[in-house]
Design an enzyme around this catalytic site. Structure first.
Site, PDB file in Angstrom:
ATOM      1  N   ASP A  90       0.845  -1.175   0.041  1.00  0.00           N
ATOM      2  CA  ASP A  90      -0.099  -0.119  -0.087  1.00  0.00           C
ATOM      3  C   ASP A  90       1.073   1.456  -0.089  1.00  0.00           C
ATOM      4  O   ASP A  90       2.090   1.512   0.529  1.00  0.00           O
ATOM      5  CB  ASP A  90      -0.921   0.066   1.232  1.00  0.00           C
ATOM      6  CG  ASP A  90      -2.069   0.778   1.214  1.00  0.00           C
ATOM      7  OD1 ASP A  90      -2.209   1.650   0.172  1.00  0.00           O
ATOM      8  OD2 ASP A  90      -2.648   1.022   2.182  1.00  0.00           O
ATOM      9  N   SER A  91       0.204   2.314  -0.616  1.00  0.00           N
ATOM     10  CA  SER A  91       1.232   3.432  -0.920  1.00  0.00           C
ATOM     11  C   SER A  91       1.404   4.373   0.277  1.00  0.00           C
ATOM     12  O   SER A  91       2.468   5.255  -0.052  1.00  0.00           O
ATOM     13  CB  SER A  91       0.502   4.241  -2.100  1.00  0.00           C
ATOM     14  OG  SER A  91      -0.626   4.757  -1.823  1.00  0.00           O
ATOM     15  N   GLY A  93      -1.338   6.436   1.079  1.00  0.00           N
ATOM     16  CA  GLY A  93      -2.410   7.169   0.930  1.00  0.00           C
ATOM     17  C   GLY A  93      -3.503   7.068   2.254  1.00  0.00           C
ATOM     18  O   GLY A  93      -3.998   8.274   2.856  1.00  0.00           O
ATOM     19  N   PHE A  94      -3.395   5.592   2.557  1.00  0.00           N
ATOM     20  CA  PHE A  94      -4.367   5.498   3.939  1.00  0.00           C
ATOM     21  C   PHE A  94      -3.829   6.184   5.163  1.00  0.00           C
ATOM     22  O   PHE A  94      -4.426   6.823   6.170  1.00  0.00           O
ATOM     23  CB  PHE A  94      -4.653   4.041   4.097  1.00  0.00           C
ATOM     24  CG  PHE A  94      -5.518   3.594   5.228  1.00  0.00           C
ATOM     25  CD1 PHE A  94      -6.831   3.880   5.345  1.00  0.00           C
ATOM     26  CD2 PHE A  94      -4.737   3.084   6.323  1.00  0.00           C
ATOM     27  CE1 PHE A  94      -7.549   3.526   6.394  1.00  0.00           C
ATOM     28  CE2 PHE A  94      -5.598   3.142   7.583  1.00  0.00           C
ATOM     29  CZ  PHE A  94      -7.126   3.057   7.270  1.00  0.00           C
ATOM     30  N   ASP A 270      -8.159  -6.918   1.697  1.00  0.00           N
ATOM     31  CA  ASP A 270      -7.403  -6.887   2.805  1.00  0.00           C
ATOM     32  C   ASP A 270      -7.830  -6.337   3.909  1.00  0.00           C
ATOM     33  O   ASP A 270      -8.841  -5.227   3.568  1.00  0.00           O
ATOM     34  CB  ASP A 270      -6.034  -6.327   2.265  1.00  0.00           C
ATOM     35  CG  ASP A 270      -6.128  -4.762   2.539  1.00  0.00           C
ATOM     36  OD1 ASP A 270      -6.111  -4.265   3.775  1.00  0.00           O
ATOM     37  OD2 ASP A 270      -6.886  -4.168   1.634  1.00  0.00           O
ATOM     38  N   CYS A 308     -14.029 -26.359  11.300  1.00  0.00           N
ATOM     39  CA  CYS A 308     -12.787 -25.544  10.818  1.00  0.00           C
ATOM     40  C   CYS A 308     -11.660 -26.800  11.008  1.00  0.00           C
ATOM     41  O   CYS A 308     -11.474 -27.236  11.901  1.00  0.00           O
ATOM     42  CB  CYS A 308     -12.443 -24.384  11.807  1.00  0.00           C
ATOM     43  SG  CYS A 308     -10.839 -23.480  11.369  1.00  0.00           S
ATOM     44  N   CYS A 310      -8.379 -25.887  10.758  1.00  0.00           N
ATOM     45  CA  CYS A 310      -6.979 -25.199  11.038  1.00  0.00           C
ATOM     46  C   CYS A 310      -6.519 -25.937  12.377  1.00  0.00           C
ATOM     47  O   CYS A 310      -7.082 -26.637  12.977  1.00  0.00           O
ATOM     48  CB  CYS A 310      -7.278 -23.717  11.478  1.00  0.00           C
ATOM     49  SG  CYS A 310      -7.944 -23.221  13.157  1.00  0.00           S
ATOM     50  N   CYS A 313      -8.166 -25.511  15.674  1.00  0.00           N
ATOM     51  CA  CYS A 313      -9.221 -26.150  15.808  1.00  0.00           C
ATOM     52  C   CYS A 313      -9.279 -27.588  16.084  1.00  0.00           C
ATOM     53  O   CYS A 313     -10.066 -28.344  16.697  1.00  0.00           O
ATOM     54  CB  CYS A 313     -10.517 -25.791  14.969  1.00  0.00           C
ATOM     55  SG  CYS A 313     -11.198 -24.036  15.104  1.00  0.00           S
ATOM     56  N   HIS A 339      -5.965 -19.301  13.652  1.00  0.00           N
ATOM     57  CA  HIS A 339      -7.331 -19.353  13.466  1.00  0.00           C
ATOM     58  C   HIS A 339      -8.110 -18.377  12.600  1.00  0.00           C
ATOM     59  O   HIS A 339      -8.743 -18.849  11.718  1.00  0.00           O
ATOM     60  CB  HIS A 339      -7.960 -19.555  14.804  1.00  0.00           C
ATOM     61  CG  HIS A 339      -9.581 -19.737  14.501  1.00  0.00           C
ATOM     62  ND1 HIS A 339     -10.097 -20.885  13.768  1.00  0.00           N
ATOM     63  CD2 HIS A 339     -10.625 -19.029  14.535  1.00  0.00           C
ATOM     64  CE1 HIS A 339     -11.349 -20.648  13.711  1.00  0.00           C
ATOM     65  NE2 HIS A 339     -11.747 -19.408  14.129  1.00  0.00           N
TER      66      HIS A 339
END
Length: 372
Positions: A90-91, A93-94, A270, A308, A310, A313, A339
Site C-alpha cells: 500500500d502506498s 494514502g491511507f 485486505d 474448521c 485449522c 481447532c 485461526h
C-alpha cells in the site's frame, strides 16, 4: 502479471493472477503484514498453517523502519522476510487519512510527520514508487487522496481530481522506468475514489480505467459510511472497471463484507480485522463471532469451530484458548491469529468453489443461515 477469469456465477468471479512469485486464485484475502510481518506470526506459521499466496506490506511504515534501502540491501521484501510468495504494498494514502493530525496534503504530494519520532517526510507519486522499487513488491499501489466520510462535495471533487493527476504521473513514471529495466516484474494498481457519490465514483473510475494500469482498486470505503452504502457504491463502481483486470476493494472487512462484495464482482481484499480482533479476544467461526474471554468457555472442552480444519481447532479447546487469553499468555495471540486468518482464507476458498459449481447464491444463503 497474467490474469484470467476462470469462472463466473452472476457477478461473482473466480480468477487466477500470476506474478513473479506466486499463483493467486481469487477471491483472495491478503493478510496484513504492515511492517513486513503479520502480527504474532512468523513466515513458518504463514507457510505451514495459513498458506496465503499473497500478503500486504505498507510503504509508509517500511520506509520509516527499517527503511526501504535497508530492505533492498537485505534481499528486498522476499529475502528480508523469507516469505516466498507475493507481496502487495500500500502506498501511504491511507496513512494520510489515518494520521490526519500529522499530515498536510498539497497538489504535488503529502507531508507526513512520523508517528515514531515526529520527523517530517514528503511523499510524491514518484517517490512512493521509488520506495516500492526498493521493497520489490509484486503489486504496487499508487499514491492517492483518501477522504473520510461524510465529506463535502467540494472535498470529494478535489480528491478524485488530485488522485487522477497523481495516477497519470505515476503510470508515466513507472512505464518509463520499465523501459530502463527497473520494476519489470512489478505491477501497478490505481485507486478509484469518490466517496459514496455515484457521479464522482463514475468519473474517477472512467478516468483511471482509461490509463494503462495492471489492476484497479476501490478505495475510500469502510471509512465511516453505513455498510449498505459501501455495498451500493461497490456495485455501482464495478460496472465501470475492466473485466479483464483484477478488482481490489481496499481495507474491507468482516466475513459478511467479503461475501457481499464477492457477489458484486470484487476479486481481492485486505483488512486488519482478523488479526486485530484475534488479539482482542474475538474469533471468527462458521456460526459467527466468538468472544473467547467469556466466562462460559472456561470449562468448554469443544473445539472453537467444529467445521474448521485449522491447526488450532484440530488441536485445542475453547477452554484452553479462554485460559491463554485470560492469562495474557503470548501463545494465545499466535493461536488466535492463526485461526482467524485460516478462517478468512478458507472462506475465500469456499466462495471460489461455489462460483465454479454455479451455486454462489446458495452458498450465500447458507452462510447467513448459520449466523442466524
Amino acid at each position: 502479471m497474467d490474469f484470467q477469469i476462470d469462472k463466473t456465477n452472476g457477478k461473482a468471479r473466480a480468477c487466477t493472477i500470476k506474478t513473479a512469485h506466486s499463483t493467486i486464485q481469487t477471491p483472495v484475502f491478503m493478510p496484513v503484514g504492515t511492517v513486513g510481518a503479520v502480527k504474532a506470526l512468523d513466515t513458518t506459521d504463514l507457510t505451514s498453517f495459513i498458506k496465503p499466496s499473497i500478503i500486504l506490506g505498507n510503504t509508509y511504515h517500511l520506509y520509516l523502519r527499517p527503511g526501504d534501502k535497508v530492505v533492498e540491501k537485505t534481499g528486498k521484501l522476499h529475502g528480508f522476510t523469507k516469505f516466498p510468495k507475493s507481496f502487495l504494498t500500500d502506498s501511504g494514502g491511507f496513512q494520510a487519512f489515518s494520521l490526519s493530525d500529522n499530515v498536510k496534503i498539497d497538489e504535488n504530494g503529502i507531508t507526513f510527520r512520523s508517528h515514531i519520532d515526529g520527523s517530517s517526510h514528503y511523499f510524491t507519486p514518484t517517490k512512493v514508487l521509488d520506495i516500492q522499487y526498493n521493497l520489490g513488491s509484486d503489486i504496487m499501489m499508487i499514491l492517492d487522496d483518501l477522504v473520510a466520510l461524510p465529506a463535502t462535495g467540494e472535498r470529494i471533487k478535489a480528491s478524485i481530481e488530485r488522485t487522477t493527476r497523481w495516477a497519470e504521473e505515476s503510470i508515466a513514471y513507472h512505464r518509463e522506468n520499465q523501459k530502463k529495466g527497473l520494476g519489470l516484474t512489478q505491477n501497478i494498481f490505481a485507486i478509484i475514489q469518490g466517496g459514496t457519490d455515484k457521479a464522482f465514483r463514475e468519473k474517477s473510475a472512467k478516468d483511471l480505467c482509461a490509463l494503462d494500469y495492471d489492476g484497479f482498486a476501490i478505495g475510500g470505503l469502510s471509512v465511516g459510511e453505513a455498510n449498505q452504502d459501501m455495498y451500493d457504491t461497490v456495485e455501482w463502481t464495478t460496472q465501470f472497471m475492466p473485466e479483464d483486470k483484477p478488482r481490489y476493494l481496499m481495507g474491507v472487512g468482516t466475513p459478511e463484507d467479503l461475501v457481499e462484495n464477492v457477489a458484486r464482482g470484487v476479486d481481492m481484499f485486505d483488512c486488519v480485522m482478523p488479526t486485530r480482533n484475534a488479539r482482542n479476544g474475538t474469533l471468527f467461526t462458521s456460526y459467527g463471532k466468538v468472544n473467547i474471554k467469556a466466562a462460559r468457555f472456561k470449562e468448554d472442552n469443544e473445539p472453537l469451530d467444529p467445521e474448521c480444519n485449522c491447526m488450532v481447532c484440530q488441536t485445542y479447546s475453547k477452554a484452553y484458548l479462554n485460559h491463554l487469553f485470560r492469562a495474557r499468555e503470548i501463545t494465545y495471540f499466535r493461536l488466535g491469529t492463526i485461526h482467524n486468518l485460516y478462517y478468512y482464507l478458507d472462506l475465500m476458498k469456499q466462495m471460489r468453489e461455489a462460483i465454479f459449481e454455479g451455486k454462489f447464491e446458495a452458498f450465500k444463503k447458507e452462510f447467513y443461515r448459520k449466523r442466524a
